[in-house]
Enzyme design. Structure first.
Site, PDB file in Angstrom:
ATOM      1  N   CYS A   1      86.831 -14.470  53.964  1.00 38.42           N
ATOM      2  CA  CYS A   1      86.588 -14.031  52.795  1.00 38.42           C
ATOM      3  C   CYS A   1      88.140 -13.559  52.274  1.00 38.42           C
ATOM      4  CB  CYS A   1      86.016 -12.839  52.489  1.00 38.42           C
ATOM      5  SG  CYS A   1      86.027 -12.264  50.801  1.00 38.42           S
TER       6      CYS A   1
ATOM      7  N   CYS B   1      88.510 -10.637  49.738  1.00 37.23           N
ATOM      8  CA  CYS B   1      88.638  -9.299  50.514  1.00 37.23           C
ATOM      9  C   CYS B   1      89.556  -9.109  51.113  1.00 37.23           C
ATOM     10  CB  CYS B   1      87.220  -9.400  51.463  1.00 37.23           C
ATOM     11  SG  CYS B   1      85.610 -10.115  50.773  1.00 37.23           S
ATOM     12  N   ASP B   2      89.889 -10.064  51.993  1.00 38.17           N
ATOM     13  CA  ASP B   2      91.382  -9.669  52.902  1.00 38.17           C
ATOM     14  C   ASP B   2      92.388 -10.171  52.754  1.00 38.17           C
ATOM     15  OD1 ASP B   2      89.187  -8.304  54.485  1.00 38.17           O
ATOM     16  OD2 ASP B   2      88.468 -10.099  55.424  1.00 38.17           O
TER      17      ASP B   2
END
Ligand code: NAP
Length: 308
Positions: A132, A135-136
């Protein structure tokens, strides 16, 4: 007989439980094998509204569970293995040895990112291996990273990562992207993205802290091996929706995702779905939560019309 059984405990499942419980339906949640779903495998979540300082994924999921329990949600820590509709329009849900009866079902079993199947990948999740970018990606500023895959997801992830990384290697097993033309053209025109064609990752190599440091590549044409320095690898080789246990109960698309026919209702009256199990496009915690709310409202309306 339950009013509603919610299968799955990611953002979609817990949000459906919060809304169903607050509607006094006393929902039963079947927790599944991975309580809390995909967010329990991430570290800090910075894009979930209401947490300006960010929140750890597992903590967010614990809070959702507590909120659902506060309003009367009951939880059984089993994984559903079979669902069938009976002649009286109620449902039988089996979970191994156990079985349950319900008037409606919300399926929120999510999707699992596909991985390569390399030996140490489980240990590396959250330590330089993720699926992701949204997300990261921000955790890897000014360092080289790699994306594996050649589809729309890989291109989208690679494009997003150029906001942070010093360089994004796009590692694809062929010499042509699968992604749509517009996406492929945009990706290949981006100076920060370097395609690595005809290449597969054979090994993830770590530093002495167990964090991703390098990957070993194999050229699929020549068989030659090489090493590439990357601080994070974003795997974008597709997701597998967790619908196998449903058999042919409801309509699925060619990739196994649930097809929603009216709002969150599936092809079968009384069965609703929410979150990534029916969404291969957005796949965000907040969109999953939103659809969990919608599924709870849809099932509540269905129960009122059908059974009251
Ligand atoms: P996908 O289209 O199935 O692409 C998966 C990619 O991973 C392919 O390039 C495939 O290589 C590669 N791959 C699969 N298994 C592999 C393995 N074991 N080792 C190495 N590479 C492997 O999946 P996706 O990109 O997640 O897209 C899924 C669906 O969502 C598609 O319909 C896509 O159009 C859609 N989507 C749309 C958007 C958008 O429109 N904005 C964004 C994301 C996704 P090969 O090409 O060689 O098979």
């Amino acid at each position: 007989m339950e009013n509603v059984i919610i299968i799955g405990t990611g953002c979609a499942g817990w949000t459906a439980a919060i809304y169903s419980a607050r509607a006094n339906l006393k929902p039963l949640v079947l927790a599944g094998d991975m309580i809390g779903g995909q967010l329990t495998t991430t570290t800090e979540v910075e894009n979930y509204p209401g947490f300006p300082e960010g929140v750890m994924g597992p903590e967010l999921m614990m809070k959702m569970q507590k909120q659902a329990e506060r309003f009367g949600t009951r939880i059984d820590y089993v994984a559903a293995t079979h669902v069938e509709k009976r002649a009286d329009d109620t449902f039988l849900v089996e979970a191994g040895e156990k079985s349950f009866e319900a008037r409606s079902i919300i399926i929120a079993t999510g999707a699992s990112p596909r991985h390569l199947g390399l030996p140490n990948e489980k240990d590396l999740i959250g330590r330089g291996l993720t699926s992701c970018a949204t997300c990261d990606g921000a955790f890897y500023p000014d360092v080289p990273v790699a994306v594996i895959g050649g589809g729309d997801s890989a291109c989208e992830e690679a494009g997003f990562l150029t906001k942070f990384a010093s360089k994004v290697y796009l590692i694809h097993r062929r010499d042509e992207l699968r992604a749509s033309k517009i996406m492929a053209d945009r990706t290949l025109a981006n100076e920060k993205i370097e395609p690595v064609w005809n290449s597969v990752v054979k090994e993830y190599l770590t530093d002495d802290k167990g964090e991703m440091e390098k990957i070993r590549l194999e050229d699929t044409v020549t068989g030659e091996e090489s090493l590439l320095d990357v601080k994070c690898v974003f795997v974008a080789i597709g997701h597998i929706p967790n619908t196998q246990f449903l058999g042919d109960l409801i309509s699925l698309d060619e990739n196994g995702y649930i097809i929603q026919e009216k709002g969150t209702q599936t092809s079968l009256e009384g069965v609703f779905s929410a979150g990534d199990v029916a969404d291969h496009v957005y796949r965000q915690a907040v969109t999953a939560a939103g659809s969990g709310c919608a599924a709870a409202l849809d099932s509540e309306r269905y129960l009122t019309e059908k059974f009251e």
